[in-house]
Design a protein around this motif. Structure first.
Motif, mmCIF file in Angstrom:
data_model
loop_
_atom_site.group_PDB
_atom_site.id
_atom_site.type_symbol
_atom_site.label_atom_id
_atom_site.label_comp_id
_atom_site.label_asym_id
_atom_site.label_seq_id
_atom_site.Cartn_x
_atom_site.Cartn_y
_atom_site.Cartn_z
ATOM 1 N N GLU A 1 -4.582 8.985 3.310
ATOM 2 C CA GLU A 1 -5.167 7.656 3.518
ATOM 3 C C GLU A 1 -4.300 6.595 2.836
ATOM 4 O O GLU A 1 -3.676 6.870 1.820
ATOM 5 N N LEU A 2 -4.337 5.392 3.409
ATOM 6 C CA LEU A 2 -3.623 4.299 2.757
ATOM 7 C C LEU A 2 -4.455 3.797 1.576
ATOM 8 O O LEU A 2 -5.677 3.668 1.679
ATOM 9 N N ILE A 3 -3.790 3.526 0.471
ATOM 10 C CA ILE A 3 -4.477 2.875 -0.641
ATOM 11 C C ILE A 3 -3.631 1.702 -1.140
ATOM 12 O O ILE A 3 -2.413 1.686 -0.986
ATOM 13 N N LEU A 4 -4.322 0.736 -1.717
ATOM 14 C CA LEU A 4 -3.664 -0.501 -2.132
ATOM 15 C C LEU A 4 -2.709 -0.262 -3.286
ATOM 16 O O LEU A 4 -3.023 0.472 -4.225
ATOM 17 N N TYR B 1 0.858 -1.189 0.000
ATOM 18 C CA TYR B 1 0.000 0.000 0.000
ATOM 19 C C TYR B 1 0.883 1.224 0.000
ATOM 20 O O TYR B 1 2.100 1.133 0.221
ATOM 21 N N TYR B 2 0.288 2.366 -0.277
ATOM 22 C CA TYR B 2 0.991 3.635 -0.092
ATOM 23 C C TYR B 2 -0.015 4.664 0.380
ATOM 24 O O TYR B 2 -1.203 4.353 0.543
#
Lengths: 267, 281
Positions: free
Chosen positions: A162-165, A156-157
């Motif tokens: 927010e974290l995103i895949l 993720y980053y």
């Protein structure tokens, strides 16, 4: 010569997303202090390269965005996975079914995509729909000898706080469904780091990699013989300080603090 | 007839030691064992009726499904011609519901809308769990991101089952397993699998019958999900070859202790009755 952890450092290799900038619309936003820190690195006379797993844009767009954010950066110093992928496809006479971001497609323009015999998966973001992943799956199941390439394997980053895949979870999904193990192009693959070292013309122990991904930046670099430094920006999470497998050579709050320390130790 | 006697001898050899306990329950897989799509497997209607005529035997229909509610399953079985009570059906969705109620979970559901019927009344505000079934319409990037963030914030990951793929009209299609695996990798968690072959599934399926696992026979067409799973809790496993298997595959599962392979469901009932004639009646 610069000393870091008893090494003579001649080159600094920087991750981009999460180290120089956070991702977001219009190329994202610079991480505080990183523009000045980068300029100080240029003035120091050290070799500088940028090693990124960014695959949501072309290299050209990525560099233009960084410049418009205020960074000094040249395209030939930036190493993303897609150009390396294209070299492999040509060398091995492979024709890919692509599951990648539409904005990255121009970097594949010279690649024959007819009569496909492998699958390439990148950070396709909104293109990661059930049907698109299923098409990649069906391709792999229909190939006589299934080959799957993944442009990095990050989990993720961080984007807009927010974290995103990232691509990694979707690569794992295809691996689980097909029983095929993906070949990684990009960090943390050995070949990818070696390409960068060869471009500079130094050996691994003379270089330090700075990144926000404990496994792919820090662990990957260390496995290749480079020093691995973690910065507490971008996708960094507190548990990374005590990662079970990867022990960074050093941890800094951000790029600026790393540069302070490196340039202070000038001998 | 010769084949049936062979099966009988096989049964006698493998079951005789533990058959001092009478068999009290038979667990039967649905799709592939009792029926294929909307048709019963050969002679399954009469075979089931004969089993049901024996009052000492309890029957449970156990199935891995992520989109068919109990009510839907009951209707389909009834339409095919089987006489089934709703209380005799125990599905992977039933198992998920049981777990959610016991742990007082508030799930974010990544399951087919049709399956939500089995989760009526479950609170879903402020989710502390992610429940994953097969839900092509729900497996998009936003939902996968939402699930990953919840897992990073401490939610539990629950998989209805972890099948890799299934057959669809246009070829193979991804099952829930790959998406569960994606979320496991993104969150460094292991999903709790509630359907077959999990041990809890088989144990939970018989909680309303007073019997021990050793008094149960599981019959199904999936060597891993049905047979290995049932055997892991001490049940007997009987594999039916409703769908032809390759030789290599057969060989592998011939070697599993206590597994008995029969050609289809009706042979079980025939053999079982032979067995009882000799040993129990």
């Amino acid at each position: 010569m610069f000393a870091l952890l008893n090494r003579n450092i001649k080159a600094v290799i920087l991750d981009i997303t999460g180290v120089l900038k956070d991702s977001g619309p219009h190329g994202g936003t610079p991480i505080k202090g990183s523009i000045e820190a980068l300029n100080r690195l240029y003035s120091s006379g050290l070799h500088l390269r940028f090693c990124t797993n960014e695959t949501t844009v072309t290299r050209h767009t990525l560099v233009s965005q960084l410049r418009s954010l205020g960074f000094t950066i040249d395209e030939e110093k930036v190493f993303p996975p897609i150009p390396a992928m294209c070299t492999i496809l040509k060398d091995r006479n492979l024709r890919p079914h692509l599951l990648v971001h539409p904005d990255a497609l121009p970097d594949f323009k010279d690649i024959d995509q007819s009569n496909t015999n492998c699958v390439v998966i990148g950070d396709a973001t909104h293109q990661f729909t059930y049907e698109n992943i299923n098409r990649a799956f069906q391709c792999l199941m229909n190939f006589e000898k299934p080959i799957l390439f993944s442009l990095g394997k990050g989990k993720y980053y961080q984007e807009d706080g927010e974290l995103i895949l990232d691509v990694g979870p979707f690569m794992k999904a295809l691996e689980y469904a097909t029983g095929v193990t993906a070949e990684i192009v990009g960090k943390p693959s050995l070949a990818f780091f070696n390409t960068v070292l060869n471009d500079i013309g130094i050996s691994a122990h003379e270089a330090v990699m700075v990144g926000d991904d404990i496994v792919n930046d820090v662990g990957g670099a260390q496995a290749c013989g480079l020093a691995g430094v973690l910065v507490r920006t971008g996708k960094y999470r507190k548990p990374d300080d005590n990662h079970p497998d990867v022990k960074p050579d050093a941890i800094f709050d951000n790029l600026e603090k790393f540069v302070d320390c490196l340039l202070q130790d000038k001998q | 007839m010769r084949k049936q006697i062979n099966v009988f001898l096989f049964l006698k050899r493998r079951l005789s030691v533990s058959m001092t306990n009478q068999i009290k329950a038979i667990l039967i897989d649905l799709s592939g064992t009792l029926h294929i799509e909307d048709d019963p497997t050969p002679n399954a209607l009469e075979a089931l009726a004969r089993l049901q005529a024996r009052s000492e035997i309890q029957i449970k229909f156990v199935t891995n499904t992520t989109k068919e509610s109990k009510c839907f399953l009951l209707n389909r079985l009834t339409q095919i011609g089987f006489k089934v009570q709703e209380s005799e059906i125990y599905s992977s969705l039933s198992a998920a519901r049981k777990l959610i109620d016991e742990k007082q979970l508030r799930p974010f559901f990544l399951i087919d809308k049709r399956a939500l019927e089995d989760f009526e009344g479950v609170p879903t505000h402020d989710p502390n769990a992610v429940v994953v079934g097969l839900a092509p319409d729900e497996f998009h990037y936003e939902n996968m991101n939402k699930a990953m963030r919840l897992l990073h914030n401490g939610a539990q990951l629950i998989a209805i089952h972890k099948a890799r793929y299934y057959k669809r009209s246009d070829g193979l299609a991804l099952g829930p397993g790959p998406f569960v695996t994606a979320l496991e990798y993104a969150s460094d968690l292991k999903a709790e699998i509630v359907g077959k072959p999990s041990a809890d599934f088989f144990l939970s399926s018989i909680t309303d019958i007073s019997c021990q696992p050793s008094q149960c026979i599981m019959i199904g067409d999936d060597a891993k999900d049905d047979i290995e799973g049932a055997q892991s809790v001490g049940m007997k496993g009987i594999l039916v070859q409703t769908v032809a298997l390759s030789n290599g595959f057969l060989w592998t599962y011939h070697t599993i202790l206590e597994t008995i392979i029969i050609q289809n469901f009706v042979h079980l009932v025939n053999s079982y009755q032979l067995f009882h004639m000799f040993y129990l009646d």
